[in-house]
Design a protein around this motif. Structure first.
Motif, PDB file in Angstrom:
ATOM      1  N   THR A 104    -114.566  10.411 -33.324  1.00 30.11           N
ATOM      2  CA  THR A 104    -114.885  11.775 -32.905  1.00 30.11           C
ATOM      3  C   THR A 104    -113.979  12.794 -33.567  1.00 30.11           C
ATOM      4  O   THR A 104    -114.441  13.833 -34.056  1.00 30.11           O
ATOM      5  N   THR A 105    -112.677  12.524 -33.593  1.00 29.17           N
ATOM      6  CA  THR A 105    -111.754  13.488 -34.203  1.00 29.17           C
ATOM      7  C   THR A 105    -112.046  13.649 -35.695  1.00 29.17           C
ATOM      8  O   THR A 105    -112.053  14.763 -36.220  1.00 29.17           O
ATOM      9  N   ALA A 106    -112.309  12.536 -36.387  1.00 27.45           N
ATOM     10  CA  ALA A 106    -112.609  12.615 -37.816  1.00 27.45           C
ATOM     11  C   ALA A 106    -113.960  13.282 -38.051  1.00 27.45           C
ATOM     12  O   ALA A 106    -114.145  13.989 -39.057  1.00 27.45           O
ATOM     13  N   LEU A 115    -123.240  16.133 -43.374  1.00 29.05           N
ATOM     14  CA  LEU A 115    -122.737  14.965 -44.093  1.00 29.05           C
ATOM     15  C   LEU A 115    -121.253  14.755 -43.834  1.00 29.05           C
ATOM     16  O   LEU A 115    -120.784  13.607 -43.738  1.00 29.05           O
ATOM     17  N   GLY A 116    -120.505  15.847 -43.709  1.00 27.65           N
ATOM     18  CA  GLY A 116    -119.079  15.730 -43.413  1.00 27.65           C
ATOM     19  C   GLY A 116    -118.825  15.098 -42.058  1.00 27.65           C
ATOM     20  O   GLY A 116    -117.923  14.265 -41.900  1.00 27.65           O
ATOM     21  N   THR A 117    -119.638  15.481 -41.098  1.00 33.13           N
ATOM     22  CA  THR A 117    -119.548  14.870 -39.772  1.00 33.13           C
ATOM     23  C   THR A 117    -119.855  13.382 -39.849  1.00 33.13           C
ATOM     24  O   THR A 117    -119.139  12.543 -39.276  1.00 33.13           O
ATOM     25  N   ALA A 118    -120.924  13.040 -40.562  1.00 29.74           N
ATOM     26  CA  ALA A 118    -121.337  11.637 -40.668  1.00 29.74           C
ATOM     27  C   ALA A 118    -120.276  10.793 -41.351  1.00 29.74           C
ATOM     28  O   ALA A 118    -119.957   9.679 -40.908  1.00 29.74           O
ATOM     29  N   VAL A 119    -119.695  11.298 -42.429  1.00 37.86           N
ATOM     30  CA  VAL A 119    -118.679  10.548 -43.168  1.00 37.86           C
ATOM     31  C   VAL A 119    -117.426  10.363 -42.316  1.00 37.86           C
ATOM     32  O   VAL A 119    -116.866   9.259 -42.243  1.00 37.86           O
ATOM     33  N   GLY A 120    -116.965  11.439 -41.680  1.00 38.37           N
ATOM     34  CA  GLY A 120    -115.782  11.323 -40.817  1.00 38.37           C
ATOM     35  C   GLY A 120    -116.011  10.351 -39.675  1.00 38.37           C
ATOM     36  O   GLY A 120    -115.147   9.519 -39.353  1.00 38.37           O
TER      37      GLY A 120
END
Length: 350
Positions: free
Chosen positions: A264-266, A11-16
């Motif tokens: 990508t960075t986020a 989820l953190g990847t998706a949100v960023g």
């Protein structure tokens, strides 16, 4: 603990990814004038959508479920998913990944499909290894297999290793010890990774001096935005993580403020921090604000739960799948929104 870390990472990847997507390719200076701060979704009527960064993370998670620790099974599963993913015409796919996908369709074996590139593709999907795998040797084998499938330049692999070990450290330690994490990276990449290690050491020193991530990026010559070169992406992303290791909102927004390859960075920062804070540490409005189908946030949570049960040794864990027709429909709509943003950037303010 492992399930919370895996779900938080996904989820953190998706949100960023979703927060950073509208800012992709825009300099920090123009982003502020054109879009404003990254405090909410600005992709589609105050809603966010994911890009290839999150999709790759999900494909890795699906492949890990079936692999059950076997790196050869993982490689073949991930290669198969990558082939079909390319066929669904995703928008914004990196050149190296696209070429690797074509090579796979032309009959190349997974170990020979990688293109010599030091892009950040392997790093963008690496955090899930650190969130899911406890054993370091096994983690490194999986990261290397994932990296070499699309990128054969060792630099891409070293960047991915640094991200995976960061996610592992993030989930295992309530208080982050940057030097302890760096020692693990040094052992993993060896002398060949000296250049990356020095950049990571500079990031640690900069955090110690309480410099902002934007200031650090500027010191690397990235004042106009962080590029997709992994030795640019990874040190700056690590700086954002170390600056706010348990504050998801601050870490991700500070990363996006650096501009450039912002989705990508986020996504990388979101995956690392998410592995440490879990679902509850990610702002609820950001999770609920993602407008996605068929890879919805609820689907990602089911995927994370299945992966956690698989790595725990549970037998016969079902891998959540998605309807390929639904993916094609979704990608067509996504492309329209991406094109709108592209045309919008042609207009002022400059």
């Amino acid at each position: 603990m492992t399930c919370d870390a895996i779900v938080g990472c996904l989820l953190g990847t998706a949100v960023g990814d979703a927060l950073g997507l509208p800012y992709e390719g825009v300099s920090p200076q123009r982003a502020e004038r054109l879009l404003g701060p990254a405090d909410r979704y600005r992709f589609f009527f105050r809603r966010g959508m994911i890009s290839d960064d999150t999709e790759h993370m999900c494909m890795v998670a699906q492949s890990l479920i079936k692999a059950r620790g076997d790196v050869n099974v993982f490689t073949n599963r991930f290669a198969s998913r990558l082939r079909w993913w390319i066929l669904a015409l995703p928008a914004g796919v990196g050149k190296a990944t696209a070429r690797a996908g074509v090579k796979l369709w032309l009959g190349a074996k997974p170990e020979n499909a990688g293109v010599f590139s030091a892009g950040n593709g392997p790093a963008m999907r690496a955090a899930i290894f650190g969130a899911a795998i406890v054993d370091v040797p096994s983690l490194l084998k999986m990261v290397r297999a994932s990296s070499r499938l699309t990128h054969s330049d060792p630099k891409a692999e070293y960047g991915a290793i640094a991200v995976a070990l960061a996610a592992k450290h993030s989930r295992q330690h309530p208080t982050i010890n940057a030097n302890q994490w760096l020692d693990q990276v040094v052992d993993a990449v060896g002398e060949a990774g000296t250049e990356l290690v020095e950049l990571l050491r500079k990031a640690i020193e900069s955090v110690g001096e309480r410099e902002s991530t934007n200031t650090f990026a500027d010191s690397l010559g990235l004042g106009n935005g962080v590029t997709g070169y992994t030795y640019h992406t990874v040190p700056v992303a690590i700086h954002a993580w170390l600056s706010h290791p348990k504050d998801f909102r601050q870490a991700v927004t500070e990363m996006i403020r650096c501009g450039g390859d912002a989705d990508t960075t986020a996504a990388i920062v979101g995956g690392i921090v998410g592995a440490g804070v879990g679902r509850e540490g990610i702002p609820a409005e950001w999770i609920h604000g993602i407008c996605e189908w068929p890879r919805s946030t609820a689907w990602m949570e089911r995927l994370g739960d299945s992966l956690a049960r698989s790595v725990a040794g549970e037998a016969s864990v079902e891998t959540p799948t998605i309807n390929p027709i639904a993916v094609l429909l979704r990608n067509s709509f996504f492309l329209i929104v991406v094109l709108f943003h592209g045309f919008r950037r042609l207009a002022p303010p400059y």
